[in-house]
Design an enzyme around this catalytic site. Structure first.
Site, PDB file in Angstrom:
ATOM      1  N   ARG A  90      51.140   1.070  46.582  1.00 47.83           N
ATOM      2  CA  ARG A  90      50.933   0.958  45.412  1.00 47.83           C
ATOM      3  C   ARG A  90      49.824  -0.401  45.355  1.00 47.83           C
ATOM      4  NH1 ARG A  90      54.411  -0.765  40.008  1.00 47.83           N
ATOM      5  NH2 ARG A  90      52.916  -1.419  38.830  1.00 47.83           N
ATOM      6  N   ASN A 145      54.729   9.274  38.893  1.00 48.80           N
ATOM      7  CA  ASN A 145      53.277   9.227  38.540  1.00 48.80           C
ATOM      8  C   ASN A 145      52.507   9.818  39.692  1.00 48.80           C
ATOM      9  OD1 ASN A 145      53.106   7.933  35.795  1.00 48.80           O
ATOM     10  ND2 ASN A 145      53.833   6.178  36.667  1.00 48.80           N
ATOM     11  N   CYS A 165      57.532  10.402  30.271  1.00 52.12           N
ATOM     12  CA  CYS A 165      56.904   9.213  30.576  1.00 52.12           C
ATOM     13  C   CYS A 165      57.427   8.217  29.462  1.00 52.12           C
ATOM     14  CB  CYS A 165      55.398   9.238  30.209  1.00 52.12           C
ATOM     15  SG  CYS A 165      54.205   7.646  30.358  1.00 52.12           S
ATOM     16  N   HIS A 195      49.062   8.853  30.248  1.00 48.97           N
ATOM     17  CA  HIS A 195      48.541   7.610  30.189  1.00 48.97           C
ATOM     18  C   HIS A 195      47.148   7.641  29.484  1.00 48.97           C
ATOM     19  CE1 HIS A 195      51.219   5.872  33.611  1.00 48.97           C
ATOM     20  NE2 HIS A 195      52.016   6.262  32.547  1.00 48.97           N
ATOM     21  N   TYR A 242      47.157   2.035  28.394  1.00 47.92           N
ATOM     22  CA  TYR A 242      46.499   2.690  29.218  1.00 47.92           C
ATOM     23  C   TYR A 242      44.921   2.858  28.952  1.00 47.92           C
ATOM     24  CZ  TYR A 242      50.277   3.056  32.196  1.00 47.92           C
ATOM     25  OH  TYR A 242      51.593   2.666  32.796  1.00 47.92           O
TER      26      TYR A 242
END
Length: 418
Positions: A90, A145, A165, A195, A242
């Site tokens: 990440r 995700n 989500c 998102h 987002y």
């Protein structure tokens, strides 16, 4: 009922266990099976999970195993919340795109594509095991995700799956607090892709309160979403957090270059949480867990699983096939909208036509997601390049080439074809 959590060694898991304990009237669970390849973490999390349930007087037993096949055998529902490559991957997703002047983020842009490439094959392997070994009619709930792409992969492969989500439930709870009412009375007209969503109405007992919210609380809402207040008033809708990555891309990139990545912050939080979880006197989720992210995940997950198991036929925000909901997208695309949830199917509800301002971006990102899934399934540098070129936050040949090289270099150990 037997619930299996794939990625159960996540520091996130006690949030789910806390929800199971608190919401026992909604969902009766006999056994929670936590599975994860990280055995040491798994035991720490499982120990806390047992103590949380014991404190709440919940009778469910908690089983922990690194054996994925054993974990999914006989499961009635399987929640997938894994992270291939852990926080290190990440952190990479959030940093190497900055070298090219592009957004560094784990679910969208080049970093989001990297996560999809790492994740889709692993999730499909898990799903194949569920199909072979789980109870007949078992559901897969994907919280991993990028949810839209992963859910599309599952559905295209014929799995009984739905994506989830926490953005919608988080906003519902937030608006309920502003309106000073119980969350159950608030319903969102939530449309878009995972998102990439907008709230076009916030209904209290069926009456839209969005104009009132914008009139009285625009500054508070803008601060909550890290967006300019003028964006909300000019749009007349409330974008998800987002959307700032699209509406303020360059400003966000400059922020990211000045500050440590979110992944690094989460990694630091996880180290602290694991030390806490090792304390055998701890029998509740620690306050620090709220900084880990995923607020209200437990409520969203328990509500969805309860409807899947009991055929309630209620409406919840889910990631589901388009099926004509947005006429400008293919039927097989996956969108994020309110859907009717039964034990046999999850289907989108009919929504009002989408403004071209939103429809254009939805179409653009949905096309990228289709190419991203193709790259995840079949591999190849050219497919990665095509997906990046199609992304609205990239869209230039030189950038797409540079990002492709960086993506492959950073993720080679996780891509069988690279």
């Amino acid at each position: 009922m037997r619930m299996t959590v794939v990625g159960g060694g996540s520091t996130y898991t006690p949030e789910l266990i806390d929800g199971i304990s608190r919401l026992r009237e909604s969902l009766s669970i006999d056994e929670v099976v936590l599975t994860d390849p990280a055995a040491e973490r798994l035991e720490l999390v499982a120990g806390l999970a047992r103590r949380i349930l014991a404190r709440g007087g919940h009778p469910a037993r908690v089983t922990a195993t690194t054996d994925l096949d054993a974990a999914v055998t006989g499961a009635d529902v399987v929640l997938i919340q894994l992270r291939v490559g852990g926080q290190a991957a990440r952190i990479g997703d959030e940093t190497w795109p900055l070298d090219c002047g592009c957004l560094g983020q784990e679910t969208t842009g080049a970093g989001g594509l990297a996560k999809a490439l790492r994740t889709v094959p692993v999730v499909l392997d898990v799903a194949d095991r569920v199909r072979r070994l789980a109870a007949p009619g078992a559901w897969i709930v994907d919280f991993t995700n990028p949810v839209g792409i992963v859910t599309r992969a599952l559905l295209d492969a014929g799995h009984r799956a739905v994506g989830l989500c926490n953005v919608a439930i988080g906003l519902q709870r937030y608006f309920a607090r502003l309106l000073e009412v119980a969350p159950e009375r608030v319903e969102l007209d939530h449309v878009g892709l995972n998102h990439l969503t907008w709230e076009r109405a916030v209904r209290l007992d069926g009456v839209d309160q969005l104009p009132r919210l914008l009139d009285r609380h625009a500054a508070d809402i803008a601060g909550h979403l890290h967006l300019p207040e003028s964006v909300l008033t000019r749009l007349g809708s409330i974008p998800s957090y987002y959307l700032r990555y699209f509406y303020q891309h360059d400003a966000v990139v400059e922020e990211q270059r000045r500050e440590p990545s979110r992944g690094q912050r989460v990694a630091d939080i996880e180290e602290q949480l694991l030390r806490m979880y090792a304390d055998e006197t701890l029998d509740e989720k620690p306050a620090l867990l709220s900084e880990r992210g995923g607020a209200f995940y437990s409520e969203a997950a328990i509500n969805l699983v309860a409807s899947l198991m009991s055929d309630r036929g209620d409406v919840q925000v889910v990631n589901v096939r388009n099926e004509g909901t947005f006429p400008f997208l293919p039927a097989e695309a996956v969108i994020e909208v309110p859907g009717t949830v039964t034990s046999g199917a999850v289907a989108p509800v009919k929504v009002e036509p989408v403004d071209p301002l939103y429809a254009g971006l939805i179409s653009h990102v949905s096309a990228y997601e289709e190419l991203a899934l193709d790259a995840a399934l079949r591999g190849g540098r050219d497919r990665v390049f095509r997906a990046l070129l199609a992304h609205p936050l990239v869209g230039q040949i030189n950038l797409a080439d540079q990002l492709t090289d960086r993506l492959l270099s950073a993720n080679r150990q996780h891509l069988a074809w690279a």
